[in-house]
Design a protein around this motif. Structure first.
Motif, short mmCIF file in Angstrom:
data_model
loop_
_atom_site.label_atom_id
_atom_site.label_comp_id
_atom_site.label_asym_id
_atom_site.label_seq_id
_atom_site.Cartn_x
_atom_site.Cartn_y
_atom_site.Cartn_z
N ARG A 37 12.50 -0.97 -6.51
CA ARG A 37 12.94 0.43 -6.44
C ARG A 37 13.41 0.92 -7.81
O ARG A 37 13.13 2.06 -8.18
N VAL A 40 10.34 1.65 -9.80
CA VAL A 40 9.72 2.91 -9.35
C VAL A 40 10.49 4.10 -9.93
O VAL A 40 9.91 5.03 -10.48
N GLN A 51 4.49 1.40 -6.23
CA GLN A 51 4.96 2.49 -5.38
C GLN A 51 4.11 2.74 -4.13
O GLN A 51 4.65 2.88 -3.03
N SER A 52 2.79 2.78 -4.30
CA SER A 52 1.95 3.15 -3.14
C SER A 52 2.07 2.10 -2.03
O SER A 52 2.03 2.43 -0.84
N ASP A 55 5.50 2.68 -0.31
CA ASP A 55 5.48 3.90 0.51
C ASP A 55 4.81 3.67 1.86
O ASP A 55 5.12 4.35 2.83
N LYS A 56 3.89 2.72 1.92
CA LYS A 56 3.17 2.46 3.18
C LYS A 56 3.79 1.33 3.99
O LYS A 56 3.32 1.03 5.09
N ALA A 131 14.23 6.16 1.73
CA ALA A 131 12.98 6.92 1.57
C ALA A 131 11.81 6.28 2.34
O ALA A 131 10.96 6.98 2.88
N ASP A 132 11.78 4.93 2.39
CA ASP A 132 10.68 4.27 3.10
C ASP A 132 11.07 3.92 4.55
O ASP A 132 10.49 3.04 5.15
N THR A 134 10.77 6.00 7.28
CA THR A 134 10.21 6.87 8.32
C THR A 134 9.66 5.98 9.43
O THR A 134 9.37 4.80 9.21
N VAL A 137 6.41 3.97 8.86
CA VAL A 137 6.57 2.93 7.83
C VAL A 137 7.43 1.80 8.36
O VAL A 137 7.14 0.62 8.13
#
Ligand code: AMP
Length: 184
Positions: A37, A40, A51-52, A55-56, A131-132, A134, A137
């Motif tokens: 983090r 990033v 990052q990608s 994020d997933k 942030a990750d 959700t 995710v």
């Protein structure tokens, strides 16, 4: 001073407990999630590459994480002990760690599995709001944990390194169980 690995699902409380134990023992808390983090946020080459995946809810490629851990564990504050939090995350990384520890002639003393049931994990992660965190995710990170990370429990049990600590209890009780687990 001990050299410890913390295993556990995302949201099991690994980060909090590892941080607290590390400061009680005056040894570094090495969290690959925190390091990633930071990378990033600073938009370093590593951060841009990681990052990608983050994020997933996917694992960042092993080689990137291994290089990052190698740099960190070679620093002078890691010579007398450490807590690894979030690494290794799959069997290949556990093999990489073996190689790395052999290189620097160190050994891991104990692997702690902070055990929390899945339904409790989901509630905790939804409440955390990172942030990750959700819902999609979170679901993916849990799936990745079960597919890739949880086999490490048997891996370290077979090597007689494993201690299981109940992470689904009052936070002070988790800490006292942890302290007894590392002293046995
Ligand atoms: P954490 O803070 O440990 O939950 O990690 C957050 C995210 O960073 C994970 O969902 C992965 O994308 C990535 N990550 C952390 N540690 C590792 C690792 N050892 N190997 C691969 N990816 C990792």
């Amino acid at each position: 001073m001990p050299r410890l690995i913390f295993l556990g699902a995302p949201g099991a409380g690994k980060g909090t407990q590892a941080q607290e134990l590390a400061s009680a023992l005056h040894i570094p808390h090495i969290s690959t999630g925190d390091l990633l983090r930071q990378a990033v946020a600073a938009q370093t080459e590593l951060g841009l590459q990681a990052q990608s995946f983050m994020d997933k809810g996917e694992l960042v490629p092993d080689q990137l994480v291994l290089d990052m851990i190698r740099d960190r564990i070679h620093q002078s504050d890691c010579q007398t002990g450490w807590i690894l939090d979030g690494f290794p995350r799959n069997v290949a990384q556990a093999g990489d760690l073996d190689g790395l520890l052999e290189e620097i002639q160190q050994n891991c003393d104990r692997v702690i599995n902070l055990d929390v049931p899945d339904d409790v994990i989901v509630i905790r992660l939804l409440a955390r709001g990172r942030a990750d965190d959700t819902e999609d995710v979170i679901r993916r990170r849990l799936q990745v944990y079960h597919e890739k990370t949880s086999p490490l429990i048997a891996f370290y049990r077979d090597r007689q390194k494993l201690a299981v600590v109940n992470g689904n209890q009052e936070i002070n009780l988790v800490m006292s169980d942890l302290k007894s687990a590392i002293n046995t």
